[in-house]
Design a protein around this motif. Structure first.
Motif: not given
Length: 325
Positions: A234-235, A253-254, A310-312, A266-267
């Motif tokens: 993840l970049e 993932l966060a 979900s929305t940030g 999104d994994l």
């Protein structure tokens, strides 16, 4: 120069920076604990009202991590004073002091059944302790540098550790206990930056089949926990990545970074689906709530922020003071 590093490899900055790190949700999702590093305390808030419920006072140097026990009745903290402590959540009473690392302790994790704790530190070892008696049960040695991160797999048979040496290692604790030595079963190599390759964050996925690592090379990676195969990189942060965590359903993932942002990925696709901006400076840590509906981030701006996963949308800001919004 390890002498100038604190828990996450940062020399104390000047000015008004006061880091809050290691947000940890209680198992029922109603409370949030955070390490107030330079105040040498951990704080616990009620999330419904944003009120501070508890301050854990007892460490004699920076507090580097805090976690709830799986049943929510205890908290564990670790410190630059070379100790870990276990506390009663209801009263704030110190129950245990774990004294065995000869240098500062970076991170702590409860075994999923709550019976043991794992700690890692600047001595380059992982120690496993009884969470009931405080007895030191096992020492795992194999990294060639400071260890910053530790996590258990869901059935409590393995731990993963992440180190300044640029690797993550997976250890079989059942075999280690039987042999009375550390049984290293995987070494994950793949993080490589021009300046840094330290692995700071490690996490097992909720079913134990995947691992994630976060590195100062600016990436997070996902690995097969059985074979050690690298599955995904993840970049996007374009700066050092401090922490990574799976969502409870294992679909996201966060990550958080020096660039002041958190990202949700999104994994399946490996794409960033949310970028959370609001912190004024380095973001050190991130945690999903137990139901996956919320994210908590903590950073060097003396705030912990709660977000809709979900929305940030930013929902709540908690500070090291009691003036929360």
């Amino acid at each position: 120069d390890l002498g100038c590093r604190n828990r996450r490899g940062i020399a104390r900055p000047g000015g008004s920076h006061r880091p809050l790190i290691s947000p940890a949700f209680s198992p029922d999702g109603t409370r949030l604990a955070v390490a107030d590093v330079y105040a040498r305390v951990a704080r616990v808030w009620d999330l419904a009202g944003g009120q501070q419920l508890l301050t854990l006072v007892g460490h004699t140097d920076d507090v580097n991590d805090v976690v709830f026990s799986p049943d929510g009745t205890r908290l564990a903290t670790v410190s630059t004073d070379n100790t870990a402590k276990v506390w009663d959540v209801a009263t704030g009473e110190e129950l245990l002091k774990l004294d065995g690392h000869p240098a500062q302790v970076s991170e702590v994790a409860f075994k999923p059944d709550g019976t043991q704790l794992a700690t890692v530190g600047y001595d380059g070892t992982t120690k496993v302790w009884s969470a009931e008696t405080g007895e030191e049960l096992l020492t795992l040695a194999g990294h060639s540098g400071v260890i910053f991160g530790v996590d258990w797999n869901p059935d409590g048979s393995r731990v993963i550790t992440g180190s300044e040496d640029g690797t993550a290692k997976v250890w079989d604790l059942e075999a280690s206990a039987a042999a009375a030595t550390g049984m290293e079963i995987l070494t994950l190599e793949g993080h490589a930056g021009d300046l840094w390759s330290d692995v700071f964050g490690v996490d097992f996925g909720p079913d134990g089949s995947l691992l994630a690592t976060a590195s100062w090379d600016g990436t997070a990676k996902v690995w097969d926990s059985t074979t050690g195969e690298e599955l995904l990189t993840l970049e996007g942060h374009r700066d050092r990545v401090n922490e990574v965590t799976f969502s409870p359903d294992g679909e996201r993932l966060a990550t958080v970074s020096f660039n002041g942002t958190a990202k949700v990925w999104d994994l399946l696709s490996g794409e960033a689906i949310l970028t959370l901006t609001g912190h004024a400076g380095i973001v050190w840590d991130v945690a999903f709530s137990p139901d996956g509906a919320y994210l908590a981030t903590a950073g060097f701006d003396n705030t912990t922020r709660l977000w809709d996963a979900s929305t940030g949308q930013e929902i709540l800001i908690l500070t090291g003071n009691e003036q929360n919004t």
